[in-house]
Scaffold this motif. Sequence first.
Motif, PDB file in Angstrom:
ATOM      1  N   ASP A 168      67.294  -1.040 -98.646  1.00 33.01           N
ATOM      2  CA  ASP A 168      68.680  -0.644 -98.928  1.00 33.01           C
ATOM      3  C   ASP A 168      68.786   0.869 -99.150  1.00 33.01           C
ATOM      4  OD1 ASP A 168      69.397  -3.329 -98.822  1.00 33.01           O
ATOM      5  OD2 ASP A 168      69.537  -3.548-101.013  1.00 33.01           O
ATOM      6  N   GLY A 219      69.035  -2.268-104.547  1.00 33.06           N
ATOM      7  CA  GLY A 219      68.351  -3.533-104.753  1.00 33.06           C
ATOM      8  C   GLY A 219      67.003  -3.608-104.077  1.00 33.06           C
ATOM      9  N   SER A 220      66.761  -2.752-103.117  1.00 32.81           N
ATOM     10  CA  SER A 220      65.485  -2.771-102.398  1.00 32.81           C
ATOM     11  C   SER A 220      65.223  -1.405-101.785  1.00 32.81           C
ATOM     12  CB  SER A 220      65.505  -3.834-101.288  1.00 32.81           C
ATOM     13  OG  SER A 220      66.369  -3.438-100.248  1.00 32.81           O
ATOM     14  N   MET A 246      64.989   1.151-107.782  1.00 26.43           N
ATOM     15  CA  MET A 246      65.296  -0.136-107.233  1.00 26.43           C
ATOM     16  C   MET A 246      65.288  -1.160-108.364  1.00 26.43           C
ATOM     17  SD  MET A 246      65.203   1.147-104.201  1.00 26.43           S
ATOM     18  CE  MET A 246      64.139   2.523-104.236  1.00 26.43           C
ATOM     19  N   SER A 305      59.057   6.759-101.715  1.00 25.77           N
ATOM     20  CA  SER A 305      59.263   5.823-102.822  1.00 25.77           C
ATOM     21  C   SER A 305      58.200   6.111-103.876  1.00 25.77           C
ATOM     22  CB  SER A 305      59.119   4.386-102.315  1.00 25.77           C
ATOM     23  OG  SER A 305      59.261   3.467-103.378  1.00 25.77           O
ATOM     24  N   PRO A 343      66.919  -5.152-108.168  1.00 24.27           N
ATOM     25  CA  PRO A 343      67.855  -6.114-107.589  1.00 24.27           C
ATOM     26  C   PRO A 343      68.920  -6.604-108.566  1.00 24.27           C
ATOM     27  CG  PRO A 343      65.618  -6.657-106.962  1.00 24.27           C
ATOM     28  CD  PRO A 343      65.545  -5.543-107.974  1.00 24.27           C
ATOM     29  N   ALA A 397      55.644  -4.166-105.363  1.00 22.65           N
ATOM     30  CA  ALA A 397      56.479  -2.988-105.126  1.00 22.65           C
ATOM     31  C   ALA A 397      55.953  -2.161-103.951  1.00 22.65           C
ATOM     32  CB  ALA A 397      56.550  -2.131-106.385  1.00 22.65           C
ATOM     33  N   GLU A 399      56.567  -4.025-100.695  1.00 22.73           N
ATOM     34  CA  GLU A 399      57.974  -3.920-100.305  1.00 22.73           C
ATOM     35  C   GLU A 399      58.238  -2.595 -99.615  1.00 22.73           C
ATOM     36  OE1 GLU A 399      62.410  -3.308-102.146  1.00 22.73           O
ATOM     37  OE2 GLU A 399      60.895  -4.150-103.477  1.00 22.73           O
ATOM     38  N   ALA A 440      59.405  -1.953 -95.714  1.00 22.90           N
ATOM     39  CA  ALA A 440      60.604  -1.175 -95.387  1.00 22.90           C
ATOM     40  C   ALA A 440      60.273   0.042 -94.519  1.00 22.90           C
ATOM     41  CB  ALA A 440      61.299  -0.732 -96.670  1.00 22.90           C
TER      42      ALA A 440
END
Length: 92
Positions: free
Chosen positions: A25, A21-22, A1, A35, A3, A47, A50, A54
């Motif tokens: 996404d 970007g994320s 990732m 991740s 952005p 991070a 995020e 998600a």
Amino acid sequence: MNPKKAGQKVDFDGASVPVFGSVADAIAETGADVSVVFVPPAGSKSAVMEAIDAAIGLCVVITEGIPVHDSAVFWAYSEGKSTRILGPNCPA
């Protein structure tokens, strides 16, 4: 990732790998369920949070030297959510 590099592709062992970007996404486009956090300690909390936002299934945190307070924050943030966290690798 990344952005700033979203939409680009990276050559990795002969394969063209997309840059997202994320985490959201990446999940939406690929169905990703893991991740791995490879960012410096100062960016690790953001991070991981995020990834939690998600709703990634598993977040593997390999970064060493994350401040203990930051780890405590993201662990507390993950309570009651669907993301499992493995790590961080090493205490500060």
